[in-house]
Design an enzyme around this catalytic site. Structure first.
Site, short mmCIF file in Angstrom:
data_model
loop_
_atom_site.label_atom_id
_atom_site.label_comp_id
_atom_site.label_asym_id
_atom_site.label_seq_id
_atom_site.Cartn_x
_atom_site.Cartn_y
_atom_site.Cartn_z
CB THR A 10 -0.92 0.03 1.25
OG1 THR A 10 -1.83 1.14 1.16
CG2 THR A 10 -0.09 0.20 2.51
CG ASN A 11 2.49 3.78 -2.20
OD1 ASN A 11 3.49 3.54 -1.53
ND2 ASN A 11 2.45 3.56 -3.51
CE LYS A 15 -6.00 0.60 3.69
NZ LYS A 15 -6.15 -0.33 2.53
CG ASP A 71 -9.84 -6.06 -1.36
OD1 ASP A 71 -9.87 -4.81 -1.38
OD2 ASP A 71 -10.49 -6.76 -2.16
CG PHE A 174 -11.21 6.11 4.68
CD1 PHE A 174 -11.29 4.92 3.97
CD2 PHE A 174 -10.47 6.13 5.85
CE1 PHE A 174 -10.65 3.78 4.41
CE2 PHE A 174 -9.81 4.99 6.30
CZ PHE A 174 -9.90 3.81 5.58
N GLY A 175 -14.45 6.35 3.00
CA GLY A 175 -15.31 5.29 2.45
C GLY A 175 -16.74 5.39 2.93
CG ASP A 177 -15.35 4.99 7.98
OD1 ASP A 177 -15.58 3.80 7.72
OD2 ASP A 177 -14.22 5.41 8.29
NE ARG A 203 -7.63 -1.17 6.46
CZ ARG A 203 -8.70 -0.48 6.08
NH1 ARG A 203 -9.26 0.39 6.90
NH2 ARG A 203 -9.22 -0.66 4.88
#
Length: 221
Positions: A10-11, A15, A71, A174-175, A177, A203
């Site tokens: 990931t970047n 996370k 994921d 985010f997403g 949430d 997560r």
């Protein structure tokens, strides 16, 4: 004592900081950018497990580092488990309202959280069955005996049950949430804030399992 070096595929800085904090100073967690991986790693699996493994396997085979990838998907019962593995691309996959019209609107891009939430709330409508869950799968690939040709694969899964609210609430996270209220709480993830969410989230659960495993393997070397 020498640090265990491992790549997180990931970047996403949030996370990365989270996993580095959980694993502690005994580990050197590298991002994709840290190893010079700037290509778009494909995610063509039909399940979260397949996508996570696909990303980890790509890095392992091309860059020869022990690697893990994650994921995440949101599953809504009343929608037959949608959006699931397509959570980040949900709205972008929806066909135009009138595909024959020369002025049909351009579909949203992938990872458009606002469009994804709007579509989900529209599909649910006034349905009273709002039960849903977030699921994160982490796939880990490690060399055995320092050999690229010998490796082991482990999966770590975290799930949080909850419900979809009827409107957005909160501005953190985010997403999805702002429309997901975890079981046992009266606020959405976006209202609870990062400190609480990072302790109870899907997560966080999967990451804790990964951390416990890695610390255990490190202690045996």
């Amino acid at each position: 004592m020498e640090k265990m070096k491992i790549v997180f595929a990931t970047n996403n800085q949030h996370k990365l900081e989270e996993i580095r904090q959980i694993l502690g100073p005994g580990f050197e967690v590298l991002s994709l950018a840290d190893i010079g991986c700037h290509e778009d790693i494909p995610e063509t699996g039909d399940t979260l497990m397949e996508n996570a493994l696909q990303k980890a396997d790509y890095v392992f085979r091309k860059y020869h580092y022990d690697c893990f990838a994650d994921d995440t998907g949101l599953e809504v019962d009343a929608l037959g488990g949608e959006p699931g593995v397509y959570s980040a691309r949900y709205a972008s996959m929806e066909p135009p309202t009138d595909p024959s019209s020369p002025i049909s609107p351009i579909p949203p891009k992938s990872h458009d959280s606002e469009a994804n939430m709007a579509l989900l709330l529209k599909k649910l409508g006034e349905n009273n069955n709002r039960s849903a869950r977030f699921c994160t799968v982490i796939a880990l690939i490690q060399k055995i005996g320092g050999l690229d040709c010998a490796y082991k694969i482990k999966f770590f899964i975290g799930t949080v049950e909850g419900e979809i609210t009827r409107e957005r609430s909160g501005c953190e996270g985010f997403g999805y949430d702002p429309i997901f209220r975890p079981e046992g709480y009266d606020k959405t993830f976006a209202e609870l804030g990062a400190d609480v969410k990072n302790k109870i989230s899907h997560r966080a659960i999967a990451t804790k399992k990964l951390a416990d495993y890695l610390k255990g393997t490190k202690d045996t070397h």
